[in-house]
Structure formats: C-alpha cells, structure tokens
Design an enzyme around this catalytic site. Structure first.
Site, short mmCIF file in Angstrom:
data_model
loop_
_atom_site.label_atom_id
_atom_site.label_comp_id
_atom_site.label_asym_id
_atom_site.label_seq_id
_atom_site.Cartn_x
_atom_site.Cartn_y
_atom_site.Cartn_z
N GLU A 43 0.74 -1.19 -0.07
CA GLU A 43 -0.11 0.00 0.15
C GLU A 43 0.64 1.28 0.21
OE1 GLU A 43 -3.22 -0.09 2.83
OE2 GLU A 43 -3.95 -1.83 1.77
N GLU B 227 -5.11 -8.77 -0.22
CA GLU B 227 -5.46 -8.50 0.98
C GLU B 227 -7.05 -8.14 0.56
OE1 GLU B 227 -4.31 -5.43 3.77
OE2 GLU B 227 -2.16 -5.95 3.40
O1 AHR Z 1 -5.05 -5.91 7.06
C1 AHR Z 1 -5.05 -4.58 7.90
C2 AHR Z 1 -4.38 -3.29 6.98
O2 AHR Z 1 -5.38 -3.35 5.86
C3 AHR Z 1 -3.21 -3.78 6.47
O3 AHR Z 1 -1.97 -3.61 7.49
C4 AHR Z 1 -3.03 -2.80 5.19
O4 AHR Z 1 -2.21 -3.41 4.16
C5 AHR Z 1 -4.43 -2.58 4.86
O5 AHR Z 1 -4.63 -1.14 4.72
#
Ligand code: AHR
Length: 488
Positions: free
Chosen positions: A173, A296
């Site tokens: 990110e 994610e």
């Molecule tokens: O999963 C929680 C957070 O969500 C992670 O650390 C980040 O990559 C995303 O914003």
C-alpha cells in the site's frame, strides 16, 4: 426451480491453489497468541508455533502465507528479527496500537511455520522506510547457498541451507501507509528495488509490485505503462468490504437484514473492480504475462467492544461465510489473471479463519468455507450458468457459484444469499450423466457464529442430493454455502 448448467468441455483455465491463500501481520493477536506462543508456553507447540493452529491450516490445504504485513511491512527491519532472541531489538508497532514488538517472531520462525504447514512463504518487503540494500540482503540471507556475508550470517543463526522463496512483494500500500507515494514515483522506486533482488542458484523469485487499492484505476494504468514483464510477475490489489464506508463499518455481530445485504453488495463489487483492472492490464499485457494478486481482501467491521481498537479483532458469522463464498467464486471465475488471493487476516484479525483465546481455538464460519472450497485448488474452471433471480433492494443475485474439474471429479460451490428463500436446484452437465453426488453445507441464521463456549454452532454437515436421469437435485437452505462433489 433453478437450472444450473455445466459444460465440462468448456474449460476456462486452471485455478491456482494460491487463490486460497492467507495473510498474517504483526497486528494485534495475529502472530503473538494466535500463531506464536513461544517454546515455554503450556499451549502445545513446536518451537513456539501453536500445533492446533498448524493442524487447522494444514486441513484447509493452506497454499501460501503472506507476512510480515500489511502496513507493518514498510516499517519492518528484518535484521531486528534474527539471532539470539534475548538480544533482538524491541520496536514500537506504530500502525497497530503502539505496542512493543519484541521481534521474537522473525524470518526463521516464519519460515519454520511455513515448513510446518507445508505452504509457500510470501514475503512483503519494506520499500516505504527501508533501503534497496536492506531488501537485497534479505533475499540473499534467505536464498543464497554460497559464501557471502548474509548467507554466513544465516548459518551462524542456525540455518545451514537456504530456504526456497518464490513470492516477494516490494512494498505494501505505498499509495497509503507505505509512503503516500504517487503511482509514477512508486513505479520508479519499484524498478530500482527489484533490480537488486537476485535469483540465487535455482531459486526463482516471483516479484510482486504494490498495485491499487480498490478502484484506483490510475494506479494500475501507471504501473502497467511503466513496468515490463521482466521487472514484475504480478501486481497486487487490496479490496476490503466496508459495509457503509470507512466511517460506518458496523458491528460484526449485530446487524439488520439490510446491513447483511449491503455487506454482500459491497463484496460483489469486487467483480467489477477486478474486471476493470484486468481491462487495463489487457491493453498493456494482452499475453497475460503479469498476474493480478488480490493479496488482501475481506470484511472489515468495527472492533469487538472492549478490545484494543488497534488490534482489529472481530467475530465472524454466517454473513462472513456467504461473503467469503462470493469472493472465492469471483476469484475462480477470473482465474486466467487472478493467480493468488490472501484473506485478511489469518488469525484473530478482521475476517479471520481462526480465533484463539489462551489455549482455546475456534474455527470460524469463514474457515469452513475455505474447507469446502479447497477441492477447487488446481482444478480446471468449468463453464457454469444459471438464470439469475434478483433479491433484496440491492438487486443481488440469489445464488453465487463456480465449478471446476480435477481427476474426473467435478466440484461445484454454491452460496444461497437469500435470508428468506431456500433454493431448489436441478444441476445438469452437457453430455454427462452423473452417477454420484455428495453434498456438504454450512447453513444457519446470518448471525450464527462459533464462540469459545459454543465452538460448533456453525459446522459442515451433509447436504442431501438426489440423482434423477443423471441430473442432480438438491435444496440449498437460505443463507448457506455448499459444495457438491460430482462423479460421472
Ligand atoms: O489488514 C489490515 C491493514 O489493511 C493492512 O496492514 C494494510 O495493508 C491494509 O490497509
């Protein structure tokens, strides 16, 4: 009656096992308590890693585990997490509750965990606050077999032979917590970092560039314009379901029927988001040399009352199970470009498949979905279709489904999204008469969940099916997720 039609002669590509991947971060009780309890713990463990959790991971054939973050990855300095534990540096985990991180779980422990589970490690490297040298040295430490400062250091720390490392993420990110970069700046940084991450011996890295968050199409466009397949094997996508936006995530346990359907609506939107990112990728890379990894994803609700707000602990209900099925069926259908997906996160954080409390461990409804879907791993996606029926004010399809074939066995996974209506289904396949059809299902009220006092409220049960003239007949209960195993 729904008529679900399969055409096993029309195969759409292989479902990479890594689509059923997971994500772990030094966040809340994911690593510490959830996975790692230390060798002196009374909780049964192997070199500090919980045996109950490892066994549960093995059962769902966990193919890959991403680590150490998340936002944590871009503040992680791997050399702090190696060597004699009592001498390891302590740091503050600025992203997640400001707690002290003692680095007792580091590279050796993570690789040990992956070896115990039998899954591929996926390392997320630090681009945001690290250096090119630091990441290059980490790769050398893990994968070089010869004589070098990093390989010698690894041996000194007790690991003679290098590990195999395929998946290497370069930042996380970086449009947000990983440095607030603009896409062109990141793309240039990425090229620099990846140049110095070498393939040692027969270890071949598969390098992943930080891709877009949700529907940031400009990020994808810039990356695809700037990167070539010799720089990058995949770009990542992060997509979370926020029921009513970031500021109104809602409770994981207390929700109305409308909240339920709204959550599903926000989850289904990933189909359009993936499709649009893929359209951009197709323009620059029509031969599909660069993959898309959804590394994610999942439901993000308010933290459970009374828990640390920085720890992101939430319960998990049948609503999460139906959502997981929706996501996974969508990933299967995009398997020609989507080669990995990692639910966030694996234990005790967000849409976790496992929750722990001291020595107790429970499997969440989402865990059971991964169990039901695991037969899709390495299957060939089979064409499937049914006439849709729309439900709720959000015009959702009532059923979500996908099918695959492996070793002459067809696996079909179906979720019934409706809270009101069971679904009568007749399943037929072109040119095939089925001789056996086994069904398994999880079903219940949308709020049904497992807890430490009642760990088996939601569990996999047999689902009755009937064979009629080579077709399969079944009734799928409202709010359920099922798997059918079909033999010719
Ligand atoms: O999963 C929680 C957070 O969500 C992670 O650390 C980040 O990559 C995303 O914003």
């Amino acid at each position: 009656m729904f008529h679900l039609y399969l055409n096993p002669n029309d195969k759409k590509g292989r479902i990479n096992p890594e689509i059923y991947g997971h994500f772990s971060e030094h966040l809340g009780r994911c690593i510490y308590d959830g996975i790692y309890v230390g060798e002196d713990s009374d909780i049964p463990n192997v070199r500090g890693i919980r045996s109950d959790v490892v066994e549960a991971f093995r059962k769902i054939k966990m193919p890959v585990l991403r680590w150490p973050g998340g936002c944590f990855a871009d503040e992680y300095h791997w050399k702090d997490g190696i060597g004699e534990k009592s001498l390891r540096k302590k740091m503050v985990n600025t992203n997640w509750g400001g707690v002290t991180e003692d680095n007792s779980f580091g590279t050796h422990e993570f690789m040990d965990l992956c070896e115990q589970v039998g899954c591929e490690p996926y390392i997320a490297g630090n681009l945001g606050s690290g250096s090119v040298e630091e990441l290059a040295q980490w790769v050398e430490y893990m994968t070089f077999d010869g004589v070098s400062p990093m390989a010698d250091l690894r041996r000194k720390n007790g690991r003679e032979k290098p590990w195999k490392l395929k998946y290497l993420g370069v930042g996380n990110e970086n449009w947000g917590c990983g440095g607030n970069m603009c896409p062109q700046f990141y793309a240039n940084q990425y090229k620099r970092y990846q140049s110095f991450c070498h393939d040692f011996g027969d270890n071949k890295l598969y390098k992943v560039a930080c891709g877009p968050g949700s529907d940031d199409y400009e990020w994808t466009e810039t990356l695809m314009k700037s990167l070539r397949p010799n720089h990058v094997q995949a770009i990542s996508l992060h997509y979370y379901t926020f029921m009513d936006g970031w500021d109104k995530k809602g409770s994981a346990l207390e929700f109305s029927d409308r909240d339920y359907y709204k959550t599903l609506k926000e989850s289904i939107r990933i189909d359009e988001v993936i499709t649009r990112h893929i359209e951009i990728m197709n323009r620059y890379d029509p031969e599909k040399k660069i993959d898309l990894l959804v590394d994610e994803w999942g439901n993000w609700f308010d933290v459970e009352e009374g828990t640390n707000p920085g720890f992101l602990y939430q319960q998990n209900t049948m609503r999460d199970a139906v959502t997981a099925a929706l996501y996974l069926n969508i990933f299967n259908r995009h398997c020609d470009r989507v080669k990995m997906a990692n639910i966030a996160q694996v234990v005790n954080v967000l849409q976790a498949v496992i929750l722990t409390k001291d020595e107790k461990m429970i499997l969440t409804p989402t865990y059971h979905v991964f169990d039901l879907f695991s037969d899709h791993q390495s299957g060939e996606l089979v064409y499937s279709h049914l006439e849709e029926k729309k439900i709720s004010e959000f015009e959702l399809p009532m059923l979500s489904y996908s099918a695959s074939e492996k070793d002459d066995v067809i696996t079909v996974t179906i979720a019934n999204l409706s809270l009101e209506e069971d679904a009568q289904i007749e399943l037929a396949a072109a040119g095939i008469s089925f001789n056996a059809a086994d069904g398994q299902v999880i079903a219940g009220d949308a709020h049904a969940h497992n807890d430490f006092d009642a760990p088996d409220q939601v569990m996999i049960k047999e689902l009755g099916t009937k064979l009629e003239d080579g077709k399969v007949m079944l009734t799928l209960p409202r709010c359920s997720v099922a798997k059918l195993t079909l033999k010719k």
